[in-house]
Design a protein around this motif. Sequence first.
Motif, PDB file in Angstrom:
ATOM      1  N   ASP A 186       0.834  -1.199   0.000  1.00  0.00           N
ATOM      2  CA  ASP A 186       0.000   0.000   0.000  1.00  0.00           C
ATOM      3  C   ASP A 186       0.878   1.262   0.000  1.00  0.00           C
ATOM      4  N   SER A 190       2.183  -0.308  15.052  1.00  0.00           N
ATOM      5  CA  SER A 190       0.838  -0.242  14.474  1.00  0.00           C
ATOM      6  C   SER A 190       0.789   0.878  13.447  1.00  0.00           C
ATOM      7  N   LYS A 191       0.107   0.595  12.337  1.00  0.00           N
ATOM      8  CA  LYS A 191      -0.013   1.614  11.300  1.00  0.00           C
ATOM      9  C   LYS A 191      -1.314   2.363  11.440  1.00  0.00           C
TER      10      LYS A 191
HETATM   11  N1  UDP Z   1      -2.164  -1.140   6.433  1.00  0.00           N
HETATM   12  C1  UDP Z   1      -2.244  -0.756   5.090  1.00  0.00           C
HETATM   13  N2  UDP Z   1      -2.324   0.574   4.785  1.00  0.00           N
HETATM   14  C2  UDP Z   1      -2.354   1.552   5.755  1.00  0.00           C
HETATM   15  C3  UDP Z   1      -2.308   1.141   7.113  1.00  0.00           C
HETATM   16  C4  UDP Z   1      -2.216  -0.221   7.409  1.00  0.00           C
HETATM   17  O1  UDP Z   1      -2.222  -1.603   4.181  1.00  0.00           O
HETATM   18  O2  UDP Z   1      -2.428   2.721   5.406  1.00  0.00           O
HETATM   19  C5  UDP Z   1      -2.068  -2.595   6.752  1.00  0.00           C
HETATM   20  C6  UDP Z   1      -0.936  -2.967   7.671  1.00  0.00           C
HETATM   21  O3  UDP Z   1       0.243  -3.191   6.941  1.00  0.00           O
HETATM   22  C7  UDP Z   1      -1.456  -4.230   8.313  1.00  0.00           C
HETATM   23  C8  UDP Z   1      -2.940  -3.983   8.380  1.00  0.00           C
HETATM   24  O4  UDP Z   1      -3.223  -2.939   7.463  1.00  0.00           O
HETATM   25  O5  UDP Z   1      -1.240  -5.369   7.518  1.00  0.00           O
HETATM   26  C9  UDP Z   1      -3.413  -3.634   9.771  1.00  0.00           C
HETATM   27  O6  UDP Z   1      -2.653  -2.568  10.280  1.00  0.00           O
HETATM   28  P1  UDP Z   1      -2.093  -2.546  11.759  1.00  0.00           P
HETATM   29  O7  UDP Z   1      -1.656  -3.905  12.181  1.00  0.00           O
HETATM   30  O8  UDP Z   1      -1.075  -1.466  11.852  1.00  0.00           O
HETATM   31  O9  UDP Z   1      -3.398  -2.108  12.562  1.00  0.00           O
HETATM   32  P2  UDP Z   1      -3.791  -2.538  14.059  1.00  0.00           P
HETATM   33  O10 UDP Z   1      -3.653  -4.027  14.144  1.00  0.00           O
HETATM   34  O11 UDP Z   1      -2.844  -1.823  14.948  1.00  0.00           O
HETATM   35  O12 UDP Z   1      -5.196  -2.072  14.184  1.00  0.00           O
END
Ligand code: UDP
Length: 319
Positions: free
Chosen positions: A53, A216-217
């Motif tokens: 992404d 986390s993203k």
């Molecule tokens: N992700 C993405 N684009 C973005 C943000 C996140 O593709 O702009 C992907 C990230 O690489 C991961 C998934 O979405 O595979 C979930 O993100 P993350 O684990 O950071 O979220 P959390 O588990 O903290 O809610």
Amino acid sequence: MNRLKDTILYAVIPCYQEEDALPETINQLGAQFAKMEQAGVISPKSRMVFVDDGSKDQTWQMIRDAAQKDTRIEGIKLSRNVGHQNALLAGLMAVREDCDCCISVDADLQDDIEAIPEFVAAFEQGNDVVYGVRSCRKKDSVFKRTSAKAFYKLMKILGADVVENHADYRLMSRRALNALAEFSEVNLFLRGVVRLVGMPTATVTYARKQRQAGKSKYPLKKMLSFAFDGITSFSIRPIRLVWSLGMLVCFLAVLAAIYSLLAFWGGNSVSGWTSLMISIWFLGGVQLISVGVIGEYIGKIYKEVKRRPRYIIEERIRL
Ligand code: UDP
Ligand code: MG
């Protein structure tokens, strides 16, 4: 003897700046796929599709290298960062013609990939959508847990239908993916839209793990905008609330009018106060109601412009 199954399973993994997590993810997911293939759970034509992404780090290079080494791995690179939901959708739409079913997995392996065979089993029992539901969120931070809980509550109050404690760990059949493709709305909130697809569904519960590497993203800002998007693309109830507020203020206006008139007749009011009091309250109520009425029409326009499918055919028999 191995039972040979020919279910072609695709996994779609959205990745944004995941260079820390990717090597391990590729390893573990690859091993899980090999295991399922050997056990005859999935066909050898099954694939893992990593969607980059718009990462600015080594993510895409890693995906490319992995794809060159392992034919079961495919890569899709998006031209810029479009967010988790859109990246996921891009992957799902790209593979829907090639697979029997497709599972979406986060790149950080927070969702237990050991549960994948259960998803496939549920699919083979005739379910088109299989939701992964977190049995415990102990590994998530207290903040994430409480905010998520509040979010699901709010969604429910506002009348949007979402599966509680289900993120985007979900399997969809090709039929369900094709139905999903009919939703052309730009503000896409997948968790809500998948509910609208209908069809037979099942759930698989799993314990959510800790992010295995990287950060986390989804910082707070993204989380809030995600929640806000979810609510505003699934509910026009906030508009109705404006209506109700207007009615309430109008009712209060009557009370305020009685109060000010009594004060006026009792002779203990400054000149001009009574008329001002009454007009302020009354106008406030009328304005709120008017905004509510306009909002109601905007709500209708909003529903129209989304051009959601009015129905989805699940099956057709013709002899
Ligand atoms: N992700 C993405 N684009 C973005 C943000 C996140 O593709 O702009 C992907 C990230 O690489 C991961 C998934 O979405 O595979 C979930 O993100 P993350 O684990 O950071 O979220 P959390 O588990 O903290 O809610
Ligand atoms: Mg995560």
